[in-house]
Scaffold this motif. Structure first.
Motif, PDB file in Angstrom:
ATOM      1  N   MET A   1      39.243  36.928  -7.443  1.00 17.76           N
ATOM      2  CA  MET A   1      37.535  37.303  -7.165  1.00 17.76           C
ATOM      3  C   MET A   1      37.077  36.102  -5.651  1.00 17.76           C
ATOM      4  O   MET A   1      36.052  36.890  -5.214  1.00 17.76           O
ATOM      5  CB  MET A   1      36.664  37.533  -8.169  1.00 17.76           C
ATOM      6  CG  MET A   1      35.800  38.680  -8.059  1.00 17.76           C
ATOM      7  SD  MET A   1      36.095  40.190  -7.003  1.00 17.76           S
ATOM      8  CE  MET A   1      34.883  41.216  -7.214  1.00 17.76           C
ATOM      9  N   ALA A   2      37.253  35.122  -6.362  1.00 16.24           N
ATOM     10  CA  ALA A   2      36.741  33.974  -5.602  1.00 16.24           C
ATOM     11  C   ALA A   2      37.566  33.843  -4.127  1.00 16.24           C
ATOM     12  O   ALA A   2      36.452  33.800  -3.142  1.00 16.24           O
ATOM     13  CB  ALA A   2      37.311  32.710  -6.131  1.00 16.24           C
ATOM     14  N   VAL A   3      38.472  34.275  -4.226  1.00 13.20           N
ATOM     15  CA  VAL A   3      39.469  34.473  -2.609  1.00 13.20           C
ATOM     16  C   VAL A   3      38.565  34.884  -1.594  1.00 13.20           C
ATOM     17  O   VAL A   3      38.085  35.214  -0.562  1.00 13.20           O
ATOM     18  CB  VAL A   3      40.689  35.137  -2.525  1.00 13.20           C
ATOM     19  CG1 VAL A   3      41.738  35.336  -1.492  1.00 13.20           C
ATOM     20  CG2 VAL A   3      41.746  34.357  -3.328  1.00 13.20           C
ATOM     21  N   VAL A   4      37.641  36.418  -2.156  1.00 14.68           N
ATOM     22  CA  VAL A   4      36.839  37.234  -1.324  1.00 14.68           C
ATOM     23  C   VAL A   4      35.852  36.758  -0.663  1.00 14.68           C
ATOM     24  O   VAL A   4      35.923  36.606   0.067  1.00 14.68           O
ATOM     25  CB  VAL A   4      36.501  38.774  -2.486  1.00 14.68           C
ATOM     26  CG1 VAL A   4      36.052  39.548  -2.185  1.00 14.68           C
ATOM     27  CG2 VAL A   4      37.872  39.073  -2.705  1.00 14.68           C
ATOM     28  N   GLN A   5      35.109  36.151  -1.215  1.00 15.62           N
ATOM     29  CA  GLN A   5      33.951  34.931  -1.314  1.00 15.62           C
ATOM     30  C   GLN A   5      34.587  33.911  -0.397  1.00 15.62           C
ATOM     31  O   GLN A   5      33.757  33.635   0.308  1.00 15.62           O
ATOM     32  CB  GLN A   5      33.325  34.458  -2.656  1.00 15.62           C
ATOM     33  CG  GLN A   5      32.860  35.158  -3.858  1.00 15.62           C
ATOM     34  CD  GLN A   5      32.067  34.927  -4.849  1.00 15.62           C
ATOM     35  OE1 GLN A   5      32.098  33.772  -5.458  1.00 15.62           O
ATOM     36  NE2 GLN A   5      31.558  35.555  -5.656  1.00 15.62           N
ATOM     37  N   ASP A   6      35.747  33.405  -0.443  1.00 17.62           N
ATOM     38  CA  ASP A   6      35.998  32.835   0.539  1.00 17.62           C
ATOM     39  C   ASP A   6      36.574  33.151   1.637  1.00 17.62           C
ATOM     40  O   ASP A   6      36.249  32.524   2.950  1.00 17.62           O
ATOM     41  CB  ASP A   6      37.190  31.742   0.361  1.00 17.62           C
ATOM     42  CG  ASP A   6      36.332  30.533  -1.203  1.00 17.62           C
ATOM     43  OD1 ASP A   6      37.071  30.403  -2.091  1.00 17.62           O
ATOM     44  OD2 ASP A   6      35.510  30.084  -1.034  1.00 17.62           O
ATOM     45  N   GLN A   7      35.699  34.100   1.887  1.00 13.09           N
ATOM     46  CA  GLN A   7      36.148  35.068   3.223  1.00 13.09           C
ATOM     47  C   GLN A   7      34.532  35.543   4.185  1.00 13.09           C
ATOM     48  O   GLN A   7      34.305  36.455   3.097  1.00 13.09           O
ATOM     49  CB  GLN A   7      37.062  36.219   2.945  1.00 13.09           C
ATOM     50  CG  GLN A   7      38.469  35.977   2.470  1.00 13.09           C
ATOM     51  CD  GLN A   7      39.282  35.017   3.967  1.00 13.09           C
ATOM     52  OE1 GLN A   7      39.417  35.742   4.414  1.00 13.09           O
ATOM     53  NE2 GLN A   7      40.305  34.628   3.304  1.00 13.09           N
ATOM     54  N   LEU A   8      34.970  35.993   4.990  1.00 14.74           N
ATOM     55  CA  LEU A   8      33.346  35.856   5.952  1.00 14.74           C
ATOM     56  C   LEU A   8      34.070  37.186   6.531  1.00 14.74           C
ATOM     57  O   LEU A   8      34.688  37.251   7.276  1.00 14.74           O
ATOM     58  CB  LEU A   8      32.705  34.565   6.491  1.00 14.74           C
ATOM     59  CG  LEU A   8      31.995  34.089   5.409  1.00 14.74           C
ATOM     60  CD1 LEU A   8      31.824  32.675   5.907  1.00 14.74           C
ATOM     61  CD2 LEU A   8      30.526  34.760   4.735  1.00 14.74           C
ATOM     62  N   GLU A   9      33.147  38.503   7.500  1.00 13.40           N
ATOM     63  CA  GLU A   9      33.585  38.826   8.127  1.00 13.40           C
ATOM     64  C   GLU A   9      32.710  39.360   8.816  1.00 13.40           C
ATOM     65  O   GLU A   9      31.190  39.256   8.573  1.00 13.40           O
ATOM     66  CB  GLU A   9      33.657  40.441   7.472  1.00 13.40           C
ATOM     67  CG  GLU A   9      34.193  41.587   7.939  1.00 13.40           C
ATOM     68  CD  GLU A   9      34.320  43.047   7.507  1.00 13.40           C
ATOM     69  OE1 GLU A   9      34.950  44.019   8.365  1.00 13.40           O
ATOM     70  OE2 GLU A   9      33.768  43.260   6.564  1.00 13.40           O
ATOM     71  N   ILE A  10      33.391  38.970  10.255  1.00 17.69           N
ATOM     72  CA  ILE A  10      31.591  37.996  11.167  1.00 17.69           C
ATOM     73  C   ILE A  10      31.728  39.194  12.376  1.00 17.69           C
ATOM     74  O   ILE A  10      33.346  39.314  13.001  1.00 17.69           O
ATOM     75  CB  ILE A  10      31.695  36.786  11.004  1.00 17.69           C
ATOM     76  CG1 ILE A  10      32.208  35.541  10.523  1.00 17.69           C
ATOM     77  CG2 ILE A  10      30.935  36.699  12.933  1.00 17.69           C
ATOM     78  CD1 ILE A  10      32.129  34.395  10.963  1.00 17.69           C
ATOM     79  N   ALA A  27      36.385  30.541   5.028  1.00 21.13           N
ATOM     80  CA  ALA A  27      34.892  30.019   4.479  1.00 21.13           C
ATOM     81  C   ALA A  27      35.197  28.826   5.513  1.00 21.13           C
ATOM     82  O   ALA A  27      34.424  28.076   5.969  1.00 21.13           O
ATOM     83  CB  ALA A  27      33.981  30.186   3.747  1.00 21.13           C
ATOM     84  N   ALA A  28      36.328  27.913   5.538  1.00 17.96           N
ATOM     85  CA  ALA A  28      36.563  26.972   5.995  1.00 17.96           C
ATOM     86  C   ALA A  28      36.629  27.228   7.320  1.00 17.96           C
ATOM     87  O   ALA A  28      37.240  25.812   7.939  1.00 17.96           O
ATOM     88  CB  ALA A  28      37.810  26.249   4.702  1.00 17.96           C
ATOM     89  N   THR A  29      37.296  26.864   7.835  1.00 17.01           N
ATOM     90  CA  THR A  29      36.975  27.902   9.297  1.00 17.01           C
ATOM     91  C   THR A  29      36.072  26.566  10.223  1.00 17.01           C
ATOM     92  O   THR A  29      34.578  27.009   9.729  1.00 17.01           O
ATOM     93  CB  THR A  29      36.732  29.472   9.844  1.00 17.01           C
ATOM     94  OG1 THR A  29      37.947  29.945   9.132  1.00 17.01           O
ATOM     95  CG2 THR A  29      36.921  29.373  11.619  1.00 17.01           C
ATOM     96  N   ARG A  69      30.728  21.773  12.215  1.00 18.78           N
ATOM     97  CA  ARG A  69      30.236  22.321  11.014  1.00 18.78           C
ATOM     98  C   ARG A  69      31.455  23.550  10.561  1.00 18.78           C
ATOM     99  O   ARG A  69      32.149  24.242  11.469  1.00 18.78           O
ATOM    100  CB  ARG A  69      28.489  23.315  10.705  1.00 18.78           C
ATOM    101  CG  ARG A  69      28.167  22.314  10.976  1.00 18.78           C
ATOM    102  CD  ARG A  69      27.100  21.625  10.399  1.00 18.78           C
ATOM    103  NE  ARG A  69      26.972  21.982   9.110  1.00 18.78           N
ATOM    104  CZ  ARG A  69      25.884  22.829   8.421  1.00 18.78           C
ATOM    105  NH1 ARG A  69      24.727  22.521   9.374  1.00 18.78           N
ATOM    106  NH2 ARG A  69      25.328  23.470   7.513  1.00 18.78           N
ATOM    107  N   THR A  70      30.675  23.975   9.361  1.00 20.41           N
ATOM    108  CA  THR A  70      32.543  24.943   8.641  1.00 20.41           C
ATOM    109  C   THR A  70      31.284  26.338   7.871  1.00 20.41           C
ATOM    110  O   THR A  70      30.119  26.474   8.318  1.00 20.41           O
ATOM    111  CB  THR A  70      33.078  25.000   7.650  1.00 20.41           C
ATOM    112  OG1 THR A  70      31.615  24.891   6.465  1.00 20.41           O
ATOM    113  CG2 THR A  70      33.772  23.669   7.705  1.00 20.41           C
ATOM    114  N   VAL A  71      31.639  27.675   8.839  1.00 20.31           N
ATOM    115  CA  VAL A  71      31.543  28.664   8.474  1.00 20.31           C
ATOM    116  C   VAL A  71      31.051  28.714   7.271  1.00 20.31           C
ATOM    117  O   VAL A  71      29.152  29.845   7.012  1.00 20.31           O
ATOM    118  CB  VAL A  71      32.481  30.379   8.541  1.00 20.31           C
ATOM    119  CG1 VAL A  71      31.732  31.726   8.137  1.00 20.31           C
ATOM    120  CG2 VAL A  71      33.060  29.917   9.725  1.00 20.31           C
ATOM    121  N   GLY A  72      31.391  28.381   6.027  1.00 23.13           N
ATOM    122  CA  GLY A  72      31.224  28.179   4.688  1.00 23.13           C
ATOM    123  C   GLY A  72      29.355  27.571   5.148  1.00 23.13           C
ATOM    124  O   GLY A  72      28.533  28.127   3.720  1.00 23.13           O
TER     125      GLY A  72
END
Length: 117
Positions: A1-10, A27-29, A69-72
């Motif tokens: 589940m943590a993998v899904v939270q580290d992804q953002l749909e933009i 999120a690290a992008t 800055r990162t997306v996260g």
């Protein structure tokens, strides 16, 4: 589940109301990487497109995002819905060198003289 939270749909909203995306990013992008993606996917038929990363300004939740800055880090807890699509607004601002050239040309062209008799 943590993998899904580290992804953002933009998705990126352009000034004319059209969109680029949505696309999923980790999120690290960095914001600079998002801008590179926008430059690569910019519609060719649009006039006044960005030429460099400095020409692109990304706005999310009313804030201009900085390249380092990162997306996260830019994520807003009030605006981002888990599992939803985040909309970032894209503003194209030509570099200051072009503005300086334009201003110099306009100053030469627009001469106004008032004479009161």
């Amino acid at each position: 589940m943590a993998v899904v939270q580290d992804q953002l749909e933009i998705k990126f909203r352009l000034t004319d109301g059209s969109d680029i995306g949505p696309k999923t990013f980790p999120a690290a992008t960095s914001v600079a990487t998002l801008k590179e993606n926008i430059l690569a996917q910019w519609p060719k038929e649009k006039e006044n497109g960005p030429r460099t990363l400095k020409d692109v300004k990304l706005i999310s939740a009313g804030k201009i995002l900085e390249n380092n800055r990162t997306v996260g880090e830019c994520r807003s807890p009030l605006c981002d819905i888990p599992g939803g699509v985040t909309t970032m607004h894209v503003v194209v601002q030509p570099s200051s060198v072009e503005k300086g050239k334009k201003g110099a040309n306009q100053a030469k062209q627009s001469k106004c003289v008032c004479v009161i008799l």
